[in-house]
Scaffold this active site. Structure first.
Site, short mmCIF file in Angstrom:
data_model
loop_
_atom_site.label_atom_id
_atom_site.label_comp_id
_atom_site.label_asym_id
_atom_site.label_seq_id
_atom_site.Cartn_x
_atom_site.Cartn_y
_atom_site.Cartn_z
N HIS A 64 4.80 -9.86 45.05
CA HIS A 64 4.11 -10.31 45.66
C HIS A 64 3.12 -11.88 44.99
CE1 HIS A 64 0.69 -8.42 43.95
NE2 HIS A 64 -0.23 -9.44 44.43
N ASP B 277 7.78 -3.36 44.72
CA ASP B 277 6.74 -5.54 44.54
C ASP B 277 6.79 -5.47 43.16
OD1 ASP B 277 4.74 -7.51 44.21
OD2 ASP B 277 3.64 -6.17 44.85
N SER C 30 -2.97 -8.24 40.08
CA SER C 30 -2.10 -8.38 40.19
C SER C 30 -0.85 -9.35 39.24
CB SER C 30 -1.54 -9.44 41.42
OG SER C 30 -1.65 -8.26 42.23
N GLY C 31 0.17 -8.40 39.34
CA GLY C 31 0.85 -8.49 38.30
C GLY C 31 1.32 -7.78 36.71
N1 ARG Z 1 -3.29 -7.51 44.93
C1 ARG Z 1 -3.57 -7.79 44.65
C2 ARG Z 1 -3.46 -9.46 43.84
O1 ARG Z 1 -3.19 -10.34 43.94
C3 ARG Z 1 -3.60 -6.94 43.38
C4 ARG Z 1 -4.95 -5.78 44.06
C5 ARG Z 1 -5.41 -4.82 43.06
N2 ARG Z 1 -6.06 -4.07 43.62
C6 ARG Z 1 -6.76 -2.98 43.40
N3 ARG Z 1 -7.70 -2.84 43.61
N4 ARG Z 1 -6.07 -2.41 42.25
O2 ARG Z 1 -4.26 -9.43 42.57
#
Ligand code: ARG
Length: 234
Positions: A31, A79, A183-184
């Protein structure tokens, strides 16, 4: 871990975390790269290794971005993405690839085991990126329990259920979690000095909400995909 940026002209904008799996590949979340049906252009991405703040460390270019073919934008399944390094990352004491899960890890749920997540993401939901790398240790939550939480949410944004390709971690009281910008990045398990990548930061309900653990891509589920899309054998 590595910090991945997207570059616009001369400006470098932090995008996501990632993890070195060899001197030639970085693993991250799909993503971070695939937000529409347009093909991903690898030339806009760079990443830094050996960084404490987002500006230090050594910068590398990306030759190719390989997004899981079954990943769908706006959905959280599969993902996972691999970045091929342009050239090779020079490894040293501070810059080392993580271990990928051993075959014996496949099928293990790791429930209750302490794992560590790191990143430069927001220090609270709606907050701002952290200036320095942060880390926190949290226990793994079983998929069943995690699924019970997320299936209560009727929001279409979240998947119908937590699948075998995902792993959750967090305290029932919340308080410790990954957040936007993480993320990632890696979720690692340490066993006598050996750090294994068990998860990739994927999503969560806000951040550190009681009853809603963070959801990660379960790396042991994707070992074949990783082998098929890199030059790393199984
Ligand atoms: N999708 C989020 C990002 O783009 C990561 C979120 C992780 N959230 C969590 N509550 N663990 O950075």
């Amino acid at each position: 871990m590595v910090g991945i940026s997207q570059n616009f002209g001369f400006s470098e904008r932090f995008l996501c975390g990632g993890t070195l799996i060899s001197s030639r590949y970085v693993i991250s979340a799909a993503h971070c790269f695939k937000t529409s049906n347009k093909p991903v252009s690898s030339s806009v991405y760079t990443f830094r290794v050996g960084s404490h703040t987002l500006k230090d460390g050594t910068k590398y270019d990306v030759e190719d971005v390989i997004v899981h073919e079954r990943y769908q934008p706006s959905q959280n399944y599969h993902d996972i993405a691999v970045l091929k390094v342009k050239g090779e990352v020079s490894l040293n004491d501070k810059v080392k690839p993580v271990c990928l899960p051993k075959p014996s890890f496949v099928g293990q749920d790791f429930k209750g085991r302490e794992v560590t997540v790191t990143g430069w993401g927001d220090t609270f939901y709606g907050g701002t990126r952290s200036k320095v790398l942060q880390q926190v240790s949290i226990p793994v939550v079983s998929n069943k329990e995690c699924n019970n939480s997320y299936s209560k949410l009727a929001l279409s944004k979240y998947p119908q259920s937590i699948t075998r390709g995902q792993i959750c971690a967090g305290l029932s009281e919340g308080d410790k979690d990954a957040c936007q910008g993480d993320s990632g990045g890696p979720l690692v398990l340490e066993e006598s000095g050996r750090w294994t990548l068990v998860g990739i930061v994927s999503f969560g309900l806000n951040c550190a909400e009681p009853g809603y653990p963070g959801v990660y891509t379960r790396v042991s589920h994707y070992i074949r995909w990783i082998a098929a899309n890199t030059d790393l054998g199984e």
